[in-house]
Design an enzyme around this catalytic site. Structure first.
Site, PDB file in Angstrom:
ATOM      1  N   ASN A 176       0.845  -1.195   0.177  1.00 25.82           N
ATOM      2  CA  ASN A 176       0.015   0.134  -0.029  1.00 25.82           C
ATOM      3  C   ASN A 176       0.937   1.429   0.121  1.00 25.82           C
ATOM      4  OD1 ASN A 176      -2.890   0.886   0.522  1.00 25.82           O
ATOM      5  ND2 ASN A 176      -1.895   1.676   2.409  1.00 25.82           N
ATOM      6  N   HIS A 212      -4.619   9.934  -1.436  1.00 25.18           N
ATOM      7  CA  HIS A 212      -4.379  11.284  -0.923  1.00 25.18           C
ATOM      8  C   HIS A 212      -4.159  12.265  -1.812  1.00 25.18           C
ATOM      9  CE1 HIS A 212      -4.947   9.630   3.330  1.00 25.18           C
ATOM     10  NE2 HIS A 212      -3.822   8.808   2.974  1.00 25.18           N
TER      11      HIS A 212
HETATM   12  C1  XIL Z   1      -2.723   9.042   9.429  1.00 23.24           C
HETATM   13  C2  XIL Z   1      -4.004   9.165  10.410  1.00 23.24           C
HETATM   14  O1  XIL Z   1      -5.043   9.383   9.687  1.00 23.24           O
HETATM   15  C3  XIL Z   1      -3.536  10.234  11.405  1.00 23.24           C
HETATM   16  O2  XIL Z   1      -4.573   9.907  12.538  1.00 23.24           O
HETATM   17  C4  XIL Z   1      -2.224   9.723  11.947  1.00 23.24           C
HETATM   18  O3  XIL Z   1      -1.672  10.842  12.797  1.00 23.24           O
HETATM   19  C5  XIL Z   1      -1.082   9.864  11.086  1.00 23.24           C
HETATM   20  O4  XIL Z   1      -1.453   8.815  10.087  1.00 23.24           O
HETATM   21  N1  XIL Z   1      -1.107   7.181   5.017  1.00 23.24           N
HETATM   22  C6  XIL Z   1      -1.183   6.064   5.616  1.00 23.24           C
HETATM   23  C7  XIL Z   1      -2.140   6.392   7.082  1.00 23.24           C
HETATM   24  O5  XIL Z   1      -0.966   4.836   5.353  1.00 23.24           O
HETATM   25  O6  XIL Z   1      -1.844   5.516   8.034  1.00 23.24           O
HETATM   26  C8  XIL Z   1      -2.041   7.805   7.525  1.00 23.24           C
HETATM   27  O7  XIL Z   1      -2.867   7.824   8.435  1.00 23.24           O
HETATM   28  C9  XIL Z   1      -2.211   8.765   6.338  1.00 23.24           C
HETATM   29  C10 XIL Z   1      -1.136   8.522   5.286  1.00 23.24           C
END
Ligand code: XIL
Length: 328
Positions: A176, A212
């Site tokens: 991932n 994202h």
């Molecule tokens: C993020 C969470 O949403 C937050 O709460 C935490 O503080 C940091 O991590 N990629 C990922 C996720 O694989 O686990 C991340 O999640 C966002 C980016």
């Protein structure tokens, strides 16, 4: 609206950045929020509750309560669960980062962790992000940041998959990452890796693109083409953590920005729907209030599909329309 077998997921909010906010644990205490998760989604991913620092806070102590509660909730509501994550450079506990463990000890620690965590949810978590974010944007291993890669070398990835498979032979095991939505050096590194692993018999089943996204960048228009090359190679895919950040710089989102955002969500779900092996689309947050985006990207926000009072935004409607139109 989703076609049969196509899961619409959400991160179950808690841990991580939430611990520093002025509200109590959302998944545990926000009744309205729990209702939204139950009503609109057919899959849940614990946002932080299965990460090392949360689930394994001391060397000989696990904290399973919060993840157990999410899994129980999911079972009660007929939802699937994605497990996130077992091998990552980030959100590891201090005892691990600062433990000065030998290679041999670290290997033992990882193996025990994977058998314990995956084994506990055997038959209940259908997909695991076994390894998260192991490549940088050039497609090189993140060796200096990642304790496992740094100490044990990239061969540890194969072992992590083998151990996860032994702990739950039916779970689908994924890699991932973010920034791997389109065809680029990072996603190509993953395609090569899954093929190499499979060639030597390692149980690896799929690749998740996090999703994202930000309106500051154009939509990765080759996302469908990227997913298709994994599909063509016989791997499953998933869109695992979608949010679409809006550059706000202190203001609020305009109608036009919300429409563009909706279009990004639509294109992302359509990319997933366009390949056979992409069977889930998960959003990383429901309302801006609980989203990680304002905390991690100071000038951006409003990245989610619901307003703060859980009214559907244009992005929600766009997803619904795309799902209703899907032919599969
Ligand atoms: C993020 C969470 O949403 C937050 O709460 C935490 O503080 C940091 O991590 N990629 C990922 C996720 O694989 O686990 C991340 O999640 C966002 C980016």
């Amino acid at each position: 609206m989703a076609p049969r077998g196509f899961a619409i997921g959400a991160a179950a909010a808690g841990g991580g950045h939430h611990l520093e906010q002025d509200y109590p644990d959302p998944f545990t205490f926000d009744h309205t929020y729990r209702g939204v998760l139950a009503e609109h989604f057919s899959s849940l991913t614990p946002e932080n509750q299965l990460k090392w620092e949360f689930v394994h806070p001391e060397r000989h102590k696990y904290n399973f309560g919060p993840a157990d509660a999410i899994v129980r909730f999911a079972q009660r509501h007929g939802q699937k669960v994605r497990g996130h994550t077992l091998l990552w450079h980030s959100q590891n506990p201090a005892w691990l980062n600062e433990g000065n463990f030998s290679a041999e000890e670290l290997r033992k620690i990882l193996k025990e962790h994977i058998f314990t965590v995956v084994g506990r949810y055997r038959g209940k978590i259908h997909q695991w992000d076994v390894a998260n974010e192991i490549f940088d944007g050039d497609g090189n291993y993140r060796t200096s940041e990642n304790i496992w890669l740094r100490t044990l070398g990239p061969g540890i990835i194969a072992d992590a998959f083998r151990w996860a498979h032994q702990a739950d032979p039916k779970a689908k095991l994924f890699l991932n990452d973010f920034g791997a939505e389109g065809v680029n050096a990072r996603s190509t590194a993953y395609l090569n890796l899954v093929k190499e692993l499979r060639a030597v018999g390692v149980p690896v089943h799929g690749f998740g693109v996090q999703g994202h996204l930000s309106l500051a960048f154009s939509f990765p228009s080759d996302m469908a083409a990227n997913l298709k090359r994994f599909d063509d190679a016989g791997f499953e895919t998933a869109v695992t953590e979608v949010d679409v950040r809006i550059p706000l710089n202190g203001g609020t989102a305009t109608e036009e920005q919300l429409r563009t955002q909706a279009d990004y969500y639509r294109q992302a779900v359509e990319a997933c729907l366009s390949v056979r092996g992409c069977t889930s689309f998960t959003v990383w947050g429901t309302t801006n209030r609980y989203s990680w985006v304002p905390v991690f990207f100071p000038n951006e926000g409003e990245a989610t599909i619901f307003t703060d009072d859980f009214r559907p935004k244009p992005a929600y409607t766009a997803l619904q329309t795309a799902l209703a139109k899907a032919r599969r």
